[in-house]
Design a protein around this motif. Sequence first.
Motif, mmCIF file in Angstrom:
data_model
loop_
_atom_site.group_PDB
_atom_site.id
_atom_site.type_symbol
_atom_site.label_atom_id
_atom_site.label_comp_id
_atom_site.label_asym_id
_atom_site.label_seq_id
_atom_site.Cartn_x
_atom_site.Cartn_y
_atom_site.Cartn_z
ATOM 1 N N GLY A 203 0.793 -1.225 0.000
ATOM 2 C CA GLY A 203 0.000 0.000 0.000
ATOM 3 C C GLY A 203 0.826 1.275 0.000
ATOM 4 O O GLY A 203 0.285 2.365 0.178
ATOM 5 N N THR A 204 2.148 1.158 -0.205
ATOM 6 C CA THR A 204 3.014 2.341 -0.240
ATOM 7 C C THR A 204 3.110 2.843 -1.672
ATOM 8 O O THR A 204 3.530 2.101 -2.558
ATOM 9 C CB THR A 204 4.424 1.961 0.258
ATOM 10 O OG1 THR A 204 4.283 1.396 1.552
ATOM 11 C CG2 THR A 204 5.343 3.169 0.329
ATOM 12 N N LYS A 205 2.710 4.094 -1.879
ATOM 13 C CA LYS A 205 2.793 4.657 -3.231
ATOM 14 C C LYS A 205 4.210 5.115 -3.480
ATOM 15 O O LYS A 205 4.738 5.971 -2.774
ATOM 16 C CB LYS A 205 1.851 5.855 -3.378
ATOM 17 C CG LYS A 205 0.397 5.459 -3.311
ATOM 18 C CD LYS A 205 -0.540 6.623 -3.619
ATOM 19 C CE LYS A 205 -1.973 6.141 -3.420
ATOM 20 N NZ LYS A 205 -2.981 7.157 -3.742
ATOM 21 N N VAL A 206 4.836 4.540 -4.482
ATOM 22 C CA VAL A 206 6.228 4.882 -4.765
ATOM 23 C C VAL A 206 6.466 4.706 -6.264
ATOM 24 O O VAL A 206 5.817 3.883 -6.912
ATOM 25 C CB VAL A 206 7.164 4.014 -3.870
ATOM 26 C CG1 VAL A 206 7.077 2.540 -4.219
ATOM 27 C CG2 VAL A 206 8.597 4.494 -3.893
ATOM 28 N N PHE A 207 7.352 5.516 -6.820
ATOM 29 C CA PHE A 207 7.586 5.510 -8.266
ATOM 30 C C PHE A 207 8.910 4.819 -8.591
ATOM 31 O O PHE A 207 9.891 4.959 -7.854
ATOM 32 C CB PHE A 207 7.617 6.943 -8.798
ATOM 33 C CG PHE A 207 6.354 7.725 -8.557
ATOM 34 C CD1 PHE A 207 5.111 7.112 -8.615
ATOM 35 C CD2 PHE A 207 6.407 9.083 -8.286
ATOM 36 C CE1 PHE A 207 3.936 7.833 -8.399
ATOM 37 C CE2 PHE A 207 5.241 9.824 -8.070
ATOM 38 C CZ PHE A 207 4.015 9.195 -8.130
ATOM 39 N N PRO A 208 8.969 4.117 -9.733
ATOM 40 C CA PRO A 208 10.209 3.400 -10.100
ATOM 41 C C PRO A 208 11.231 4.320 -10.776
ATOM 42 O O PRO A 208 10.877 5.165 -11.597
ATOM 43 C CB PRO A 208 9.710 2.352 -11.093
ATOM 44 C CG PRO A 208 8.547 3.012 -11.773
ATOM 45 C CD PRO A 208 7.903 3.899 -10.736
ATOM 46 N N LEU A 209 12.495 4.098 -10.447
ATOM 47 C CA LEU A 209 13.593 4.865 -11.046
ATOM 48 C C LEU A 209 14.628 3.898 -11.604
ATOM 49 O O LEU A 209 14.964 2.908 -10.945
ATOM 50 C CB LEU A 209 14.288 5.719 -9.979
ATOM 51 C CG LEU A 209 13.433 6.746 -9.244
ATOM 52 C CD1 LEU A 209 14.183 7.275 -8.025
ATOM 53 C CD2 LEU A 209 13.073 7.888 -10.176
ATOM 54 N N ALA A 210 15.116 4.188 -12.801
ATOM 55 C CA ALA A 210 16.315 3.505 -13.308
ATOM 56 C C ALA A 210 17.397 4.576 -13.350
ATOM 57 O O ALA A 210 17.154 5.677 -13.863
ATOM 58 C CB ALA A 210 16.063 2.924 -14.691
ATOM 59 N N THR A 211 18.540 4.294 -12.754
ATOM 60 C CA THR A 211 19.594 5.318 -12.666
ATOM 61 C C THR A 211 20.952 4.713 -13.002
ATOM 62 O O THR A 211 21.133 3.492 -12.982
ATOM 63 C CB THR A 211 19.707 5.914 -11.238
ATOM 64 O OG1 THR A 211 20.349 4.960 -10.391
ATOM 65 C CG2 THR A 211 18.350 6.291 -10.651
ATOM 66 N N ASP A 212 21.906 5.592 -13.266
ATOM 67 C CA ASP A 212 23.281 5.152 -13.506
ATOM 68 C C ASP A 212 24.089 5.080 -12.217
ATOM 69 O O ASP A 212 25.039 4.308 -12.130
ATOM 70 C CB ASP A 212 23.989 6.114 -14.475
ATOM 71 C CG ASP A 212 23.581 5.860 -15.920
ATOM 72 O OD1 ASP A 212 23.008 4.790 -16.194
ATOM 73 O OD2 ASP A 212 23.837 6.747 -16.754
ATOM 74 N N ASP A 213 23.760 5.923 -11.222
ATOM 75 C CA ASP A 213 24.616 6.056 -10.034
ATOM 76 C C ASP A 213 26.067 6.194 -10.513
ATOM 77 O O ASP A 213 26.974 5.503 -10.046
ATOM 78 C CB ASP A 213 24.446 4.829 -9.128
ATOM 79 C CG ASP A 213 25.035 5.034 -7.738
ATOM 80 O OD1 ASP A 213 25.563 6.132 -7.461
ATOM 81 O OD2 ASP A 213 24.962 4.084 -6.932
ATOM 82 N N VAL A 214 26.250 7.077 -11.476
ATOM 83 C CA VAL A 214 27.533 7.111 -12.181
ATOM 84 C C VAL A 214 28.656 7.598 -11.260
ATOM 85 O O VAL A 214 28.539 8.620 -10.598
ATOM 86 C CB VAL A 214 27.420 7.952 -13.479
ATOM 87 C CG1 VAL A 214 26.993 9.377 -13.204
ATOM 88 C CG2 VAL A 214 28.727 7.952 -14.265
ATOM 89 N N HIS A 215 29.696 6.771 -11.162
ATOM 90 C CA HIS A 215 30.956 7.135 -10.516
ATOM 91 C C HIS A 215 32.060 7.158 -11.572
ATOM 92 O O HIS A 215 32.889 8.032 -11.598
ATOM 93 C CB HIS A 215 31.339 6.124 -9.430
ATOM 94 C CG HIS A 215 30.458 6.132 -8.226
ATOM 95 N ND1 HIS A 215 29.209 5.567 -8.194
ATOM 96 C CD2 HIS A 215 30.652 6.652 -6.978
ATOM 97 C CE1 HIS A 215 28.672 5.736 -6.994
ATOM 98 N NE2 HIS A 215 29.527 6.390 -6.234
ATOM 99 N N THR A 216 32.055 6.109 -12.415
ATOM 100 C CA THR A 216 33.106 5.962 -13.432
ATOM 101 C C THR A 216 32.441 5.776 -14.800
ATOM 102 O O THR A 216 31.212 5.594 -14.872
ATOM 103 C CB THR A 216 33.975 4.720 -13.142
ATOM 104 O OG1 THR A 216 33.152 3.564 -13.271
ATOM 105 C CG2 THR A 216 34.554 4.761 -11.737
#
Length: 344
Positions: A203-216
């Motif tokens: 029941g938690t409303k939350v949106f999906p994210l795709a990310t790079d978390d780019v370090h290198t």
Amino acid sequence: MKQYLLPQTERIYKANMHTHTVCSDGDFTPEEIKARYKAHGYQIMAFSDHDFCFPQSALNDEDFLALTSYEVAINEHNPRSPYDKCYHLNLFARDPENTKIVCFDPVYGAGKLRKEPDLQGQLDLWSTEDREYSVDYVNHLVEEAQKAGFFVSYNHPTWSQQHYPDYIGLKGIWGIEVFNSDCAQGGFGEDDVRPFEDLLKAGTKVFPLATDDVHTAKDAFSGWIMVAAKSLAYGDVISALEHGDFYASCGPEIRSLTIEDGILRITCSPCRHICVSTEFRCAFRAQAPEGELLTEAEFDLHRWYDLCAPGKEATAYFRVSLFGADGKNAYSRPYYREEVEGQF
Ligand SMILES: [Zn+2]
Ligand SMILES: [Zn+2]
């Protein structure tokens, strides 16, 4: 009348919501990040260095927007232990000049402050306290972040060694990473869809994210969100993000997503199959015929609508997943029954 679940805007903007630079432990300067990502068709970058907030608004131009954010960590015990669990959260500022540090714990900034003691005097502290590894503490931090003008994503649960009890009680989070390139490159799995699904079912409303978390360099250009904002103005992008007018992708493109008279229609870049999942045992799938790919699909959602028990309307949702021929996927946000009531 046809309802656009993903708003039809003049443009849809490509965004990476998780970025490290030389301001923390990334290889690239903010200027280099901008140049590289612009060359790959991105317009929005959330600069989310560790523990300190470094706004990069000076990089903005008519086709590029820097979002002000930073990543906070809450470790269970010793961050050097391979068994150590942690929560990593990105705080995104509603106002680009907001640099408030929420629940600042000097332990987490110690290394950086040793190297750059001047930073101490510049810190815009909202509150200072010892961070503590617990669901209750994270909920407190999220609440403080909201009061201070931020919305919060919950990052890479698999890399963080977290499972159901660590996240199921989280409240007030806006987004969750379903894909994190840095973690995928490290062998921690290609997707984190299960925690997203678990939270929705709870029941938690939350949106999906795709990310790079780019370090290198190896992390770059693998996971992004496409944002249907009115313009590239900071306020328009923030309001589209907060409303969930975006989808997460590692490849497939959603061209339109509409519902009319209970029929969900999707048009997209070529995909192997498309699935619609819901909060209970009711799911749908469109499969491309052998040797072909799908660029559109239709689903009659009346069965889902009718199965929803009275009193459960607020948490009844459906969401769309696209599976590309190359093994790359895309995910819509959950759409709730109350948002589409007029279509049944
Ligand atoms: Zn992290
Ligand atoms: Zn990170």
